[in-house]
Design a protein around this motif. Sequence first.
Motif, PDB file in Angstrom:
ATOM      1  N   HIS A  36     -38.655  -7.518  -4.928  1.00  0.00           N
ATOM      2  CA  HIS A  36     -38.682  -6.609  -4.384  1.00  0.00           C
ATOM      3  C   HIS A  36     -38.694  -4.798  -5.252  1.00  0.00           C
ATOM      4  O   HIS A  36     -38.905  -4.426  -4.832  1.00  0.00           O
ATOM      5  N   GLU A  52     -33.484  -7.263   5.738  1.00  0.00           N
ATOM      6  CA  GLU A  52     -33.163  -8.609   5.451  1.00  0.00           C
ATOM      7  C   GLU A  52     -34.072  -9.145   5.015  1.00  0.00           C
ATOM      8  O   GLU A  52     -34.246 -10.348   4.409  1.00  0.00           O
ATOM      9  N   GLU A  53     -35.136  -8.690   4.571  1.00  0.00           N
ATOM     10  CA  GLU A  53     -37.000  -9.790   3.851  1.00  0.00           C
ATOM     11  C   GLU A  53     -36.915  -9.351   1.955  1.00  0.00           C
ATOM     12  O   GLU A  53     -36.700 -10.420   1.536  1.00  0.00           O
ATOM     13  N   PHE A  54     -35.850  -8.037   1.939  1.00  0.00           N
ATOM     14  CA  PHE A  54     -35.336  -7.062   0.442  1.00  0.00           C
ATOM     15  C   PHE A  54     -34.572  -8.199  -0.460  1.00  0.00           C
ATOM     16  O   PHE A  54     -33.374  -8.581   0.487  1.00  0.00           O
ATOM     17  N   ASP A  55     -35.632  -8.230  -0.985  1.00  0.00           N
ATOM     18  CA  ASP A  55     -35.052  -9.724  -2.521  1.00  0.00           C
ATOM     19  C   ASP A  55     -35.086  -8.630  -4.328  1.00  0.00           C
ATOM     20  O   ASP A  55     -35.988  -7.531  -4.392  1.00  0.00           O
ATOM     21  N   ASN A  75     -32.523 -14.911  -7.629  1.00  0.00           N
ATOM     22  CA  ASN A  75     -32.337 -14.650  -5.490  1.00  0.00           C
ATOM     23  C   ASN A  75     -32.342 -15.460  -5.144  1.00  0.00           C
ATOM     24  O   ASN A  75     -31.918 -15.719  -3.917  1.00  0.00           O
ATOM     25  N   SER A  97     -45.239  -9.366   1.451  1.00  0.00           N
ATOM     26  CA  SER A  97     -44.100  -8.372   1.956  1.00  0.00           C
ATOM     27  C   SER A  97     -44.277  -7.854   0.337  1.00  0.00           C
ATOM     28  O   SER A  97     -43.859  -6.451   0.310  1.00  0.00           O
ATOM     29  N   HIS A  98     -44.078  -8.324  -0.874  1.00  0.00           N
ATOM     30  CA  HIS A  98     -44.326  -8.357  -1.830  1.00  0.00           C
ATOM     31  C   HIS A  98     -45.729  -6.647  -2.272  1.00  0.00           C
ATOM     32  O   HIS A  98     -45.485  -6.093  -2.476  1.00  0.00           O
ATOM     33  N   TYR A 110     -44.372 -14.651  -5.245  1.00  0.00           N
ATOM     34  CA  TYR A 110     -44.810 -13.339  -4.635  1.00  0.00           C
ATOM     35  C   TYR A 110     -45.040 -13.916  -3.045  1.00  0.00           C
ATOM     36  O   TYR A 110     -45.885 -14.516  -2.991  1.00  0.00           O
ATOM     37  N   ASN A 111     -44.602 -12.665  -1.757  1.00  0.00           N
ATOM     38  CA  ASN A 111     -45.275 -13.169  -0.495  1.00  0.00           C
ATOM     39  C   ASN A 111     -47.119 -11.815   0.114  1.00  0.00           C
ATOM     40  O   ASN A 111     -46.711 -10.843  -1.153  1.00  0.00           O
ATOM     41  N   ILE A 136     -40.910  -2.699   5.406  1.00  0.00           N
ATOM     42  CA  ILE A 136     -40.124  -4.097   4.823  1.00  0.00           C
ATOM     43  C   ILE A 136     -38.129  -3.620   5.842  1.00  0.00           C
ATOM     44  O   ILE A 136     -38.105  -2.735   5.838  1.00  0.00           O
ATOM     45  N   LYS A 137     -38.002  -4.809   6.135  1.00  0.00           N
ATOM     46  CA  LYS A 137     -36.678  -5.021   6.881  1.00  0.00           C
ATOM     47  C   LYS A 137     -36.032  -5.658   5.810  1.00  0.00           C
ATOM     48  O   LYS A 137     -35.935  -6.136   4.538  1.00  0.00           O
TER      49      LYS A 137
END
Length: 518
Positions: free
Chosen positions: A194, A188-191, A429, A121-122, A118-119, A185-186
């Motif tokens: 998320h 392209e960031e969504f994984d 991922n 953004s999560h 996790y980072n 969140i963008k």
Amino acid sequence: MAKQLRQVTIDEVAAHNNEASLWIVVDSKVYDLTRFIDLHPGGKNVLLDGEVAGKDVTNLFFSLHRHEVLLKPAYARLQIGTVIGQKEKIIPRGSGELSRVPYAEPAWLSPGFSSPYYNDSHRRFLVAVRKFADEVVFPDGNVQDGLGKPPSPAVLDKIAQLNMNAMRLGPGKHLEGLTLMNGIIKPEEFDCFHEMILTQELTNPATRGYNDGLLGGMVIGLPAVMNYATPQLKAKVLPEVLGGKKFISLAISEAFAGSDVAGLRTVAKKTPDGKHFIVTGTKKWITNGNFSDYFVTPCRTEKGLTVLLIPRTPEVSTKIIKTAYSSSAGTAHVFFDGVKVPVENILGPENGGLVVILSNFNHERWSMTCSTVKNERAIVAECFQWAAQRIIFGKPLLEQPVIRSKLAAMIARVETSQNWLEQITFQMNNMPYKSQAKYLAGPIALLKMHTTRSAQATATDAIQLFGGRGITQSGLGRVIEAYHRGVTFDATLGGAEDVLADLGVRQAMKFLPKDIRL
């Protein structure tokens, strides 16, 4: 105009100790129960007891009631003041906040812990989704689940406005150009982490039927349209469903065929001109089926199985199925009585529908597992809190070794499930989609089997901790009762436990070398 609260002394409270004037103190707040005596659910004798009237009953209150009772307007109005020199000590979790109860949160959210998965953004995403769930979703669920009604249109509109429906289908091209959660969140960031967070934060163990009613049919049904429909069909259906304007179900199961997909009896016959299919048959236990506009439906055709997207027409009817959990899920029979479906509504290859059916099973089972783990963790937190506040034999329940042993088993089970889930999510991922079908079908099946069995064991232990309250649909044990009543759904949806266990081992057998011996 806000009511003016008085400042009173403990001695003043003590003087109001009879039926003509009855005050109590709960966590520094003074309540006048004089007019409430005859309305008390437990009878007036409970309040007139010498240990209640005119006393500070904080510990006694929390051994009988949830803190949320004090927040209800009907009871909050009974407060007339606060005790001089005392401060409120029981602080409920605020909207979007993390719980302070041990093991109520996964390790990556716990103080002092870190995680490679996790980072930031999560974390930002979790807080935003949790705040939305606390303020918008859960209040609606608490009402609609009890009434057996689907989620309110206003809630579904708000979910669609934040593009949550698109995010619930996972990362991918369908997110391109969308504003997610007001830009927190963008795309392209969504994984997949998320997506796991989103799935878990929208889950509430107290409203199991509502959870499935919150477009569970879309999560398991729309991917077939997204991946296998014609461009024209996608252009029509995806905006309708993702925008929360129309609803979709995955209509596979029948009375004669559940996990045995090859046994389906719903028939689709082509018209002489080859432009339509005529579909006849009955589907059963279809999540969201009672209020769906579209049905992703495998049918038996001339040379195999073909999946069709069937819109609701006069030839399509549904009937609610009463189950152990709430009818908010819209679980239904779906009847196809000679419905005419254009050939353009074929999803995937004609007579090759098994590929379409199997393609989403991994994601479907993974998503269900996310919810199962979150619900079990919530029950662990309920039990931990209850064991700390329940006084028995003169001391907290948590002081009993047998209770600590049960909590230890619960914690071990949920932490095992969470860690296995995170490991598989990491592979999702980093593994190409086609490889996932080869390498993850078995592990995901085994994970789902493990988590649902774990959840049922935790449900049983929770009942023992709460006693009679754990089988009561209101009060302190209402969450436990609802969880115990609905936990077996997770063990059957997406494939029965025994079937998934066998699938997991059979998938592993494919990689068993032929040239090894003990």
